[in-house]
Every structure is written in C-alpha cells, then in structure tokens.
Write a protein that holds these residues in place. Structure first.
Motif, PDB file in Angstrom:
ATOM      1  N   THR A  77       0.852  -1.180   0.000  1.00 22.44           N
ATOM      2  CA  THR A  77       0.000   0.000   0.000  1.00 22.44           C
ATOM      3  C   THR A  77       0.889   1.232   0.000  1.00 22.44           C
ATOM      4  N   ALA A  78       0.516   2.240  -0.788  1.00 20.24           N
ATOM      5  CA  ALA A  78       1.280   3.481  -0.841  1.00 20.24           C
ATOM      6  C   ALA A  78       0.318   4.639  -1.046  1.00 20.24           C
TER       7      ALA A  78
ATOM      8  N   LEU B  69      11.300  -2.818  -8.828  1.00 16.66           N
ATOM      9  CA  LEU B  69      10.593  -1.859  -9.678  1.00 16.66           C
ATOM     10  C   LEU B  69      10.282  -0.650  -8.807  1.00 16.66           C
ATOM     11  N   LEU B  70      10.705   0.514  -9.253  1.00 17.75           N
ATOM     12  CA  LEU B  70      10.505   1.740  -8.490  1.00 17.75           C
ATOM     13  C   LEU B  70       9.483   2.609  -9.222  1.00 17.75           C
ATOM     14  N   LEU B  71       8.432   2.976  -8.520  1.00 15.82           N
ATOM     15  CA  LEU B  71       7.403   3.824  -9.103  1.00 15.82           C
ATOM     16  C   LEU B  71       7.408   5.160  -8.358  1.00 15.82           C
TER      17      LEU B  71
ATOM     18  N   LYS C 207      -4.090   5.660 -10.872  1.00 17.52           N
ATOM     19  CA  LYS C 207      -4.140   4.675 -11.950  1.00 17.52           C
ATOM     20  C   LYS C 207      -3.023   3.630 -11.856  1.00 17.52           C
ATOM     21  N   ASP C 208      -2.056   3.848 -10.959  1.00 16.25           N
ATOM     22  CA  ASP C 208      -0.981   2.869 -10.773  1.00 16.25           C
ATOM     23  C   ASP C 208      -1.440   1.692  -9.902  1.00 16.25           C
ATOM     24  N   SER C 209      -2.641   1.800  -9.343  1.00 12.36           N
ATOM     25  CA  SER C 209      -3.193   0.668  -8.589  1.00 12.36           C
ATOM     26  C   SER C 209      -3.371  -0.509  -9.548  1.00 12.36           C
TER      27      SER C 209
ATOM     28  N   ILE D 236      -1.822  -1.096  -3.865  1.00  8.76           N
ATOM     29  CA  ILE D 236      -2.999  -0.285  -3.561  1.00  8.76           C
ATOM     30  C   ILE D 236      -2.531   1.136  -3.308  1.00  8.76           C
ATOM     31  N   ILE D 237      -3.089   2.083  -4.046  1.00  8.56           N
ATOM     32  CA  ILE D 237      -2.740   3.490  -3.876  1.00  8.56           C
ATOM     33  C   ILE D 237      -3.869   4.196  -3.144  1.00  8.56           C
TER      34      ILE D 237
END
Lengths: 114, 109
Positions: B11-12, B73-75, B81-83, B106-107
């Motif tokens: 989760t972020a 993988l670094l986001l 929308k990255d969820s 989960i964003i």
C-alpha cells in the motif's frame, strides 16, 4: 489494445461440455502462448507454439487440446473439464521464441466450470 | 526448483514513491521482465533488464543485480491509476518465462 484479441471474454461451461477458446494476434509475431492464471498464483505456461509448431507442453491434462492453424491464430479446445480448471486463460505472442522479446497478452477468457 | 518471490500486497500514498522487490532462483538467466496488470485486464510490458543496473523509463525504473538474484521496480509520483498488480518474470536457460505470483499495489489518496 495490445494487438492480441481473445474470444470469448467470459465462458461458463458444464463438466460435460466441449468449447473452444480463440486467440488472434495482429502483430506479425512468430511465437504464441497459452497461460492459465489462477488467483494469487503465478502464471502457468500451458503451451508454446513457434512458427505453428508446438515446442512446449508443460504436463497439461489432455482435456486441454491446443491448435495453431497459422501463425496468427491459436485455439484451446476444452472438453470434460473439472471445477479446478476455472481460471483466467491468457493468450500471448512474441516476435520470436528465445532471446529478448517481451510477450504481448490478450485480455483473457474468464472460464467458469460448473 | 525455480522460484520467483515478490510481496503479495503493498500500500502506498498518491504522490509518493514505492519499491517492489523481486528475488529469483532459476536455472540460468536470460533477462528479467516487469509487467503491470490492472484487474480484469491483460498484463502489459513495463521493463526488461538483462544487465546489472538501473533502467529508467519515465516515472518507472527497474533495477537488476544478477549476483544477488534480485530486482526491484521503483514507481515515483504515484497516481491512482498505478493501482494494479505488478508481475516479475525471469527468462531461464531454456528461454522460458518463470513468473512470480504478482504484487498487488494499492494506492490511497
């Protein structure tokens, strides 16, 4: 839109039915794949075709039968399936089999066996 | 046996940075892939690493250490929308892709 289409998108079938899944790629690729995706499990490679010849069959039960009539089309024929075969079935293609080359996936067929 | 490990769920917060780790044990190595899969959709290709180091592509970066059998993988600048689920896959000595089970990201706003 990845250039790989699958039909049907959803399928409910009884254990005694026979059905087929269809995949078509519009990318000019030479390799095609069938995967099974179950919840919270890694993608399972089922079959691999390169230039219309099957090159991989990962111990898949005979109730699943693939067919690759040409480099653009791939079928998965289903008969006498079991409830545990319910899953998302993904088709993918890549330019060649082997080095490099990402795979392009279709949207999948959500299969439910009752 | 061959094995790919990645966290089941993370989760972020929107706008933040998140790192998704992947460790692997495979018979041979011919490259590591990251894919993104939104619920009910096809996996889509994000990145490919075959040499050690960092590959940057916009907000997404992927790192590989072959000696450690490790990738991440670094986001950055996370958006709602990255969820999605993020799948790590390694091409083994037979050029077959070995897949991890995926990390559901989960964003939150």
């Amino acid at each position: 839109e990845t250039g790989v289409t699958q039909t049907p998108r959803h399928l409910v079938m009884g254990m005694t039915n026979k059905k087929s899944l269809k995949c078509e790629q519009h990318l000019g690729h030479n390799a095609m794949y069938w995967y099974k995706q179950s919840a919270k499990k890694p993608l399972e490679l089922m079959f691999v075709y390169s230039l219309e010849e099957r090159v991989e069959n990962n111990s898949v039960p005979s109730r699943f039968s693939p067919e690759c009539p040409n480099s653009s089309h791939l079928f998965l024929h289903l008969h006498t399936l079991q409830p545990e075969d319910s899953a998302l079935y993904l088709c993918a293609s890549s330019q060649v089999l082997g080095e490099g080359g990402e795979q392009y996936f279709g949207p999948g067929t959500r299969l439910t066996v009752t | 046996g061959q094995n790919i490990d990645q966290p089941t769920e993370m989760t972020a917060t929107e706008g933040a940075i998140v790192q998704i780790n992947c460790t692997y044990q495979t018979s041979g190595f011919n490259g590591l892939f990251w894919y993104q899969q939104h619920a009910g959709e096809a996996p889509t290709f994000l990145s490919y690493n075959v040499l050690d180091g960092l590959e940057e592509k916009g907000r997404f970066s992927s790192f590989l250490s072959r000696s450690k059998g490790y990738s991440y993988l670094l986001l950055k600048e996370l958006q709602m929308k990255d969820s999605a689920s993020y799948l790590c896959a390694v091409k083994d000595s037979n050029y077959q892709l070995i897949w991890g089970a995926g990390t559901k990201l989960i964003i939150k706003p």
